[in-house]
Design an enzyme around this catalytic site. Structure first.
Site, PDB file in Angstrom:
ATOM      1  N   HIS A  34       7.839   1.067   3.694  1.00 15.31           N
ATOM      2  CA  HIS A  34       8.284   0.071   4.670  1.00 15.31           C
ATOM      3  C   HIS A  34       8.715  -1.186   3.914  1.00 15.31           C
ATOM      4  CE1 HIS A  34       4.382  -1.706   3.885  1.00 15.31           C
ATOM      5  NE2 HIS A  34       3.759  -0.626   4.338  1.00 15.31           N
ATOM      6  N   HIS A  37       6.515  -2.437   0.981  1.00 12.02           N
ATOM      7  CA  HIS A  37       6.743  -1.749  -0.298  1.00 12.02           C
ATOM      8  C   HIS A  37       8.063  -2.217  -0.928  1.00 12.02           C
ATOM      9  CE1 HIS A  37       4.405   1.503   1.935  1.00 12.02           C
ATOM     10  NE2 HIS A  37       3.657   1.292   0.873  1.00 12.02           N
ATOM     11  N   GLN A 148      -0.362  -8.320  -2.138  1.00 12.06           N
ATOM     12  CA  GLN A 148      -1.567  -9.109  -1.821  1.00 12.06           C
ATOM     13  C   GLN A 148      -2.323  -8.512  -0.637  1.00 12.06           C
ATOM     14  OE1 GLN A 148      -1.107 -13.409  -0.832  1.00 12.06           O
ATOM     15  NE2 GLN A 148      -2.804 -12.975   0.569  1.00 12.06           N
ATOM     16  N   LYS A 149      -1.626  -7.714   0.151  1.00 13.67           N
ATOM     17  CA  LYS A 149      -2.279  -7.094   1.319  1.00 13.67           C
ATOM     18  C   LYS A 149      -3.555  -6.368   0.907  1.00 13.67           C
ATOM     19  CE  LYS A 149      -1.855  -3.951   5.010  1.00 13.67           C
ATOM     20  NZ  LYS A 149      -2.077  -2.672   4.289  1.00 13.67           N
ATOM     21  N   ARG A 187      -0.007   2.809   8.111  1.00 10.30           N
ATOM     22  CA  ARG A 187      -0.898   3.288   9.169  1.00 10.30           C
ATOM     23  C   ARG A 187      -0.578   2.693  10.543  1.00 10.30           C
ATOM     24  NH1 ARG A 187      -4.846   3.090   4.603  1.00 10.30           N
ATOM     25  NH2 ARG A 187      -5.671   5.188   4.380  1.00 10.30           N
TER      26      ARG A 187
HETATM   27  P1  AMP Z   1       0.281   1.947  -0.228  1.00 11.19           P
HETATM   28  O1  AMP Z   1       1.464   2.849  -0.191  1.00 11.19           O
HETATM   29  O2  AMP Z   1      -0.206   1.556   1.117  1.00 11.19           O
HETATM   30  O3  AMP Z   1      -0.779   2.415  -1.180  1.00 11.19           O
HETATM   31  O4  AMP Z   1       0.807   0.573  -0.840  1.00 11.19           O
HETATM   32  C1  AMP Z   1       1.492   0.515  -2.055  1.00 11.19           C
HETATM   33  C2  AMP Z   1       1.645  -0.921  -2.462  1.00 11.19           C
HETATM   34  O5  AMP Z   1       2.372  -1.629  -1.463  1.00 11.19           O
HETATM   35  C3  AMP Z   1       0.319  -1.638  -2.632  1.00 11.19           C
HETATM   36  O6  AMP Z   1       0.388  -2.476  -3.783  1.00 11.19           O
HETATM   37  C4  AMP Z   1       0.209  -2.449  -1.384  1.00 11.19           C
HETATM   38  O7  AMP Z   1      -0.577  -3.629  -1.541  1.00 11.19           O
HETATM   39  C5  AMP Z   1       1.663  -2.792  -1.122  1.00 11.19           C
HETATM   40  N1  AMP Z   1       1.848  -3.131   0.286  1.00 11.19           N
HETATM   41  C6  AMP Z   1       1.471  -2.391   1.361  1.00 11.19           C
HETATM   42  N2  AMP Z   1       1.732  -3.073   2.493  1.00 11.19           N
HETATM   43  C7  AMP Z   1       2.276  -4.248   2.130  1.00 11.19           C
HETATM   44  C8  AMP Z   1       2.749  -5.392   2.852  1.00 11.19           C
HETATM   45  N3  AMP Z   1       2.703  -5.461   4.173  1.00 11.19           N
HETATM   46  N4  AMP Z   1       3.241  -6.434   2.137  1.00 11.19           N
HETATM   47  C9  AMP Z   1       3.279  -6.390   0.779  1.00 11.19           C
HETATM   48  N5  AMP Z   1       2.845  -5.353   0.044  1.00 11.19           N
HETATM   49  C10 AMP Z   1       2.346  -4.294   0.712  1.00 11.19           C
END
Ligand code: AMP
Length: 283
Positions: A34, A37, A148-149, A187
Site C-alpha cells: 500500500h 510501503h 515508524q508504524k 490488515r
Molecule cells: P509489512 O509488510 O507490514 O511487514 O511492512 C513492511 C514495512 O512497511 C515495515 O517497515 C512497516 O513499518 C512499513 N509500513 C507498514 N505500514 C506503513 C505505513 N502506514 N506507513 C509507513 N510505513 C509502513
C-alpha cells in the site's frame, strides 16, 4: 524490473551491483503493498542506485494462533506498484527457499522485545530479526528502510545492527495514513464497515494525547488513562497503551524528552498498531 526468487541469484546480482560501485537499498515487506510501503520505496529510490523490495510472509514471526494463513497477498498488484515506482528488483523467495530446513540459528534481541508487542507476541521479534538478518546477508544493502508504524520493530532492528555490526544504515520513515487518520496497514482490509469507522479512534486518541502534552500535561498515567477511555468506547479490545522513552523504550511516568505513545488494539482477530512520537524539546 527483475523478479528474483532464489537466494543464489539474489546474492550474485548483489555482488555484481557492488562490484560496479552501486549501492543497494532494501525495503523489506510481507507484500500486499500500500502507499505506506511505497513511501519507503520512494525514499529508497532517492538514496540508492538499486532498489530491492523483498516480499516474504515470514512464518517465523507469527504465533500459531495468529493470521499467517489469512495474511493478504496479491503478487501481481505488488509487481505493478513496484514497476510504477521504478523498483529494480523484487526479491520474492518462497518458504522452502528461505527455510530449506528447520533453522537452529536465531537472532534474538533481548529486553526491548519483551514488552509492548512482545507481551502478546513472545516470539515475534525473534522471527523479525532473524529474517532481516538473513535478508541483509542475501541482498547486501547499504541502507534498509522501515516504517515508524512498527516503531518497536525499528528500535529492535537498530539495536541488532549495532550489536552485530551489520554494515547497513537503518532509515526510519514516517507513518502514512488514510485521509481520516487511520494508519495504513495490509490488515485494514479485514475490518468490517463498523470496525473501519471505529478504528479512526486509534489515531484520534494519539492526537488527543499530543494535545494534552502540548497543554502541559506531564503525567504519563493520566494520558494513558485518557486514551484508554476513548478506545474503551469502541468494540476493539485494548492490547496495550503505553508511554515510553522513544529512544530506549523504557517506561516513563514523567513526560520529558522524546516520548513514544504506542498502542495495539484488536478487532476480532485483526490486530492494529499505531503510535506517535512527541518531541518535547520542540513543544
Ligand atoms: P509489512 O509488510 O507490514 O511487514 O511492512 C513492511 C514495512 O512497511 C515495515 O517497515 C512497516 O513499518 C512499513 N509500513 C507498514 N505500514 C506503513 C505505513 N502506514 N506507513 C509507513 N510505513 C509502513
Amino acid at each position: 524490473m527483475k523478479i528474483i526468487e532464489t537466494i543464489e541469484e539474489m546474492q550474485s546480482f548483489a555482488n555484481q551491483t557492488i562490484t560496479e560501485g552501486k549501492h543497494i537499498g532494501i525495503v523489506p515487506t510481507m507484500g500486499y503493498l500500500h502507499d505506506g510501503h511505497m513511501s519507503l520505496v520512494n525514499r529508497a529510490r532517492l538514496d540508492n542506485e538499486i532498489v530491492v523490495v523483498s516480499i516474504f510472509v515470514n512464518l517465523a514471526q507469527f504465533s500459531p494462533n495468529e493470521d499467517l494463513s489469512t495474511y493478504p497477498h496479491d503478487l501481481e498488484a505488488d509487481k505493478t506498484k513496484c514497476e510504477d515506482s521504478n523498483v529494480d528488483v523484487i526479491f520474492c523467495p518462497n518458504e522452502k527457499e528461505m527455510y530449506p530446513s528447520v533453522p537452529l540459528t536465531w537472532v534474538n534481541v533481548d529486553i526491548i522485545t519483551k514488552y509492548l508487542c512482545g507481551i502478546n507476541r513472545p516470539n515475534h521479534f525473534k522471527g523479525v530479526t532473524t529474517i532481516v538478518a538473513k535478508l541483509f546477508n542475501i541482498v547486501k544493502p547499504s541502507k534498509s528502510y522501515f516504517g515508524q508504524k512498527d516503531y518497536q520493530q525499528n528500535r529492535v532492528i537498530i539495536k541488532m545492527v549495532e550489536d552485530l555490526n551489520f554494515d547497513v544504515k537503518i532509515i526510519t520513515c514516517p507513518i502514512i495514513r488514510e485521509k481520516d487518520g487511520l494508519a495504513m496497514s495490509s490488515r485494514n482490509k479485514y475490518l468490517d464497515e463498523k470496525q473501519r469507522k471505529e478504528a479512526v479512534v486509534l489515531n484520534k486518541s494519539l492526537e488527543r494525547a499530543k494535545w494534552l502534552i502540548a497543554r502541559g500535561e506531564t503525567n504519563a498515567s493520566k494520558i494513558e488513562f485518557e486514551i484508554k477511555q476513548m478506545i474503551n468506547k469502541i468494540s476493539g479490545e485494548i492490547d496495550y497503551i503505553e508511554i515510553r522513552n522513544a529512544k530506549n523504550l523504557y517506561k516513563i511516568e514523567l513526560i520529558q524528552d522524546d516520548v513514544l505513545i504506542a498502542l495495539a488494539v484488536t478487532f476480532d482477530n485483526i490486530r492494529l498498531i499505531d503510535n506517535i512520537i512527541i518531541n518535547n524539546k520542540k513543544l
